[in-house]
Scaffold this motif. Sequence first.
Motif, PDB file in Angstrom:
ATOM      1  N   ARG A   1       0.834  -1.205   0.000  1.00  0.00           N
ATOM      2  CA  ARG A   1       0.000   0.000   0.000  1.00  0.00           C
ATOM      3  C   ARG A   1       0.864   1.248   0.000  1.00  0.00           C
ATOM      4  O   ARG A   1       0.568   2.226  -0.694  1.00  0.00           O
ATOM      5  CB  ARG A   1      -0.924  -0.011   1.228  1.00  0.00           C
ATOM      6  CG  ARG A   1      -1.767   1.237   1.398  1.00  0.00           C
ATOM      7  CD  ARG A   1      -2.927   0.971   2.343  1.00  0.00           C
ATOM      8  NE  ARG A   1      -2.481   0.409   3.613  1.00  0.00           N
ATOM      9  CZ  ARG A   1      -2.228   1.149   4.693  1.00  0.00           C
ATOM     10  NH1 ARG A   1      -2.358   2.454   4.644  1.00  0.00           N
ATOM     11  NH2 ARG A   1      -1.848   0.575   5.825  1.00  0.00           N
ATOM     12  N   TYR A   2       1.965   1.235   0.769  1.00  0.00           N
ATOM     13  CA  TYR A   2       2.848   2.391   0.810  1.00  0.00           C
ATOM     14  C   TYR A   2       3.548   2.589  -0.535  1.00  0.00           C
ATOM     15  O   TYR A   2       3.760   3.717  -0.971  1.00  0.00           O
ATOM     16  CB  TYR A   2       3.870   2.239   1.937  1.00  0.00           C
ATOM     17  CG  TYR A   2       3.261   2.329   3.313  1.00  0.00           C
ATOM     18  CD1 TYR A   2       2.662   3.514   3.748  1.00  0.00           C
ATOM     19  CD2 TYR A   2       3.241   1.237   4.165  1.00  0.00           C
ATOM     20  CE1 TYR A   2       2.076   3.598   4.999  1.00  0.00           C
ATOM     21  CE2 TYR A   2       2.659   1.313   5.416  1.00  0.00           C
ATOM     22  CZ  TYR A   2       2.076   2.492   5.835  1.00  0.00           C
ATOM     23  OH  TYR A   2       1.494   2.577   7.069  1.00  0.00           O
ATOM     24  N   ILE A   3       3.905   1.499  -1.201  1.00  0.00           N
ATOM     25  CA  ILE A   3       4.530   1.611  -2.521  1.00  0.00           C
ATOM     26  C   ILE A   3       3.548   2.222  -3.515  1.00  0.00           C
ATOM     27  O   ILE A   3       3.885   3.127  -4.283  1.00  0.00           O
ATOM     28  CB  ILE A   3       5.016   0.230  -3.023  1.00  0.00           C
ATOM     29  CG1 ILE A   3       6.241  -0.221  -2.211  1.00  0.00           C
ATOM     30  CG2 ILE A   3       5.382   0.296  -4.505  1.00  0.00           C
ATOM     31  CD1 ILE A   3       6.743  -1.592  -2.590  1.00  0.00           C
ATOM     32  N   VAL A   4       2.299   1.741  -3.505  1.00  0.00           N
ATOM     33  CA  VAL A   4       1.288   2.284  -4.413  1.00  0.00           C
ATOM     34  C   VAL A   4       1.089   3.768  -4.152  1.00  0.00           C
ATOM     35  O   VAL A   4       1.019   4.583  -5.089  1.00  0.00           O
ATOM     36  CB  VAL A   4      -0.038   1.513  -4.270  1.00  0.00           C
ATOM     37  CG1 VAL A   4      -1.159   2.230  -5.017  1.00  0.00           C
ATOM     38  CG2 VAL A   4       0.112   0.088  -4.803  1.00  0.00           C
ATOM     39  N   ASN A   5       1.005   4.158  -2.879  1.00  0.00           N
ATOM     40  CA  ASN A   5       0.843   5.574  -2.546  1.00  0.00           C
ATOM     41  C   ASN A   5       1.997   6.399  -3.096  1.00  0.00           C
ATOM     42  O   ASN A   5       1.806   7.511  -3.606  1.00  0.00           O
ATOM     43  CB  ASN A   5       0.762   5.754  -1.026  1.00  0.00           C
ATOM     44  CG  ASN A   5      -0.547   5.268  -0.450  1.00  0.00           C
ATOM     45  OD1 ASN A   5      -1.528   5.098  -1.173  1.00  0.00           O
ATOM     46  ND2 ASN A   5      -0.573   5.009   0.846  1.00  0.00           N
ATOM     47  N   SER A   6       3.216   5.874  -2.983  1.00  0.00           N
ATOM     48  CA  SER A   6       4.387   6.598  -3.466  1.00  0.00           C
ATOM     49  C   SER A   6       4.377   6.710  -4.984  1.00  0.00           C
ATOM     50  O   SER A   6       4.684   7.770  -5.542  1.00  0.00           O
ATOM     51  CB  SER A   6       5.669   5.888  -3.009  1.00  0.00           C
ATOM     52  OG  SER A   6       6.812   6.511  -3.543  1.00  0.00           O
ATOM     53  N   LEU A   7       4.037   5.625  -5.674  1.00  0.00           N
ATOM     54  CA  LEU A   7       3.971   5.664  -7.136  1.00  0.00           C
ATOM     55  C   LEU A   7       2.958   6.695  -7.605  1.00  0.00           C
ATOM     56  O   LEU A   7       3.203   7.436  -8.563  1.00  0.00           O
ATOM     57  CB  LEU A   7       3.595   4.280  -7.682  1.00  0.00           C
ATOM     58  CG  LEU A   7       4.581   3.132  -7.455  1.00  0.00           C
ATOM     59  CD1 LEU A   7       4.040   1.845  -8.062  1.00  0.00           C
ATOM     60  CD2 LEU A   7       5.944   3.451  -8.046  1.00  0.00           C
ATOM     61  N   ILE A   8       1.822   6.740  -6.921  1.00  0.00           N
ATOM     62  CA  ILE A   8       0.786   7.706  -7.288  1.00  0.00           C
ATOM     63  C   ILE A   8       1.272   9.133  -7.044  1.00  0.00           C
ATOM     64  O   ILE A   8       1.108  10.012  -7.891  1.00  0.00           O
ATOM     65  CB  ILE A   8      -0.504   7.423  -6.496  1.00  0.00           C
ATOM     66  CG1 ILE A   8      -1.162   6.129  -7.006  1.00  0.00           C
ATOM     67  CG2 ILE A   8      -1.480   8.590  -6.598  1.00  0.00           C
ATOM     68  CD1 ILE A   8      -2.362   5.680  -6.204  1.00  0.00           C
ATOM     69  N   GLU A   9       1.895   9.368  -5.887  1.00  0.00           N
ATOM     70  CA  GLU A   9       2.388  10.706  -5.549  1.00  0.00           C
ATOM     71  C   GLU A   9       3.415  11.181  -6.566  1.00  0.00           C
ATOM     72  O   GLU A   9       3.354  12.316  -7.056  1.00  0.00           O
ATOM     73  CB  GLU A   9       2.999  10.697  -4.146  1.00  0.00           C
ATOM     74  CG  GLU A   9       3.488  12.062  -3.672  1.00  0.00           C
ATOM     75  CD  GLU A   9       2.346  13.047  -3.483  1.00  0.00           C
ATOM     76  OE1 GLU A   9       2.502  14.198  -3.941  1.00  0.00           O
ATOM     77  OE2 GLU A   9       1.304  12.687  -2.919  1.00  0.00           O
ATOM     78  N   GLU A  10       4.371  10.322  -6.924  1.00  0.00           N
ATOM     79  CA  GLU A  10       5.408  10.710  -7.874  1.00  0.00           C
ATOM     80  C   GLU A  10       4.811  10.930  -9.263  1.00  0.00           C
ATOM     81  O   GLU A  10       5.172  11.873  -9.967  1.00  0.00           O
ATOM     82  CB  GLU A  10       6.501   9.640  -7.934  1.00  0.00           C
ATOM     83  CG  GLU A  10       7.650   9.947  -8.892  1.00  0.00           C
ATOM     84  CD  GLU A  10       8.401  11.231  -8.532  1.00  0.00           C
ATOM     85  OE1 GLU A  10       8.997  11.837  -9.448  1.00  0.00           O
ATOM     86  OE2 GLU A  10       8.401  11.637  -7.355  1.00  0.00           O
ATOM     87  N   ALA A  11       3.880  10.079  -9.676  1.00  0.00           N
ATOM     88  CA  ALA A  11       3.256  10.228 -10.994  1.00  0.00           C
ATOM     89  C   ALA A  11       2.534  11.563 -11.115  1.00  0.00           C
ATOM     90  O   ALA A  11       2.639  12.257 -12.133  1.00  0.00           O
ATOM     91  CB  ALA A  11       2.275   9.077 -11.243  1.00  0.00           C
TER      92      ALA A  11
END
Length: 372
Positions: A45-55
């Motif tokens: 979940r934290y990885i997905v949140n980070s990918l979304i934030e960076e995108a």
Amino acid sequence: MDSNGAPLQFSVPEPVLRHLSPIDKGAAGEILFPKQVVNSSDRDRYIVNSLIEEAITSSQLEGACTTRVVAEEMLREGRDPTGRDELMIFNNYRAMEWVREHKKASLTPDLLLELHRLVTEGTLENPEDAGSLRERDDVRVVDHRDQTILHQPPPASDLPERLERLCAFANGTEADEPFVPPVLRAILLHFMVGYDHPFVDGNGRTARALFYWSMARQGYWLMEYLSISHVIKRAPSQYARAFLYCETDRNDTTYFILHQLRVIREAIESLHDYLARKISEQKDTEQLLRRSRAFRGQLNHRQLALLSHALKHPGYDYLIEGHQRSHDVSYATARSDLLKLAEAGLLEKTKRGRAWVFIVAEDLPQRIEASA
């Protein structure tokens, strides 16, 4: 080398060393980190949140205009992007996933062109420019206020050779001479894509994605959870000046290195703050549910995370696809999670078109308290 064949250089003054030490310890070493990230499936979940934030923020740096809420809903729900701005964000998300998939691969010109194609597909005036080196020399970096030329990239005819050298540098190891600290190698790759401007458009997004690839390849696992664009976006003019100072001071890239080291340090601090806040929220939710005989010990970590969010967002809509992508689980698992919450009276289930929608009850805290 610069456009005239003169070498680019950097130095390692004390401020660089002071930044490198905690980054090496914190982003690559075995540090004490909340179990929610390193020892359980919550880390997805934290990885997905980070990918979304960076995108989102990397696209906004390049001019994408859409609200964060709309962009995040698009990515979590997996719906098709509408318009160029959403497509930029969608492409950046795919590029960050590509970085995770290719972090053990050696960089080649073809691989870098593939990364650029992912970043820019469907967003360029000429579709054929996606995944292709520029063939023109009229691409310049200008000051949009008065159109002053700030940087003239190398001629297009030099790009194939420069790209080969860039890949050789990217694939280097600590045994190479001269020694380049791994973090500085990743930062210099970021700088060189910006300097060479090998593409008609999308150079910044490609450069930042390449930085992530290099950090991941060299063992800096924490970078999967960070967003440097989120930090850069707070002061974009400092980012631009860090590039320009290098060119105006005899190719000294130390300016850019120092800027990026500060960005990484700030991104790490932001992650720790975010984790502390989320862990606190989840504990509060667990305590609230623990007082309820009906829910005590009945909910899994994904449902607890959703309820932590739901308690702060009454009326929020959850889709099965969004829950699935947020936690990297199967559709059946995501569906089961939401249905059980609806059956327990914590979410309200309805249909919107052909899709099931699960809505946060306005009186969710009272419903939990009533079951105590």
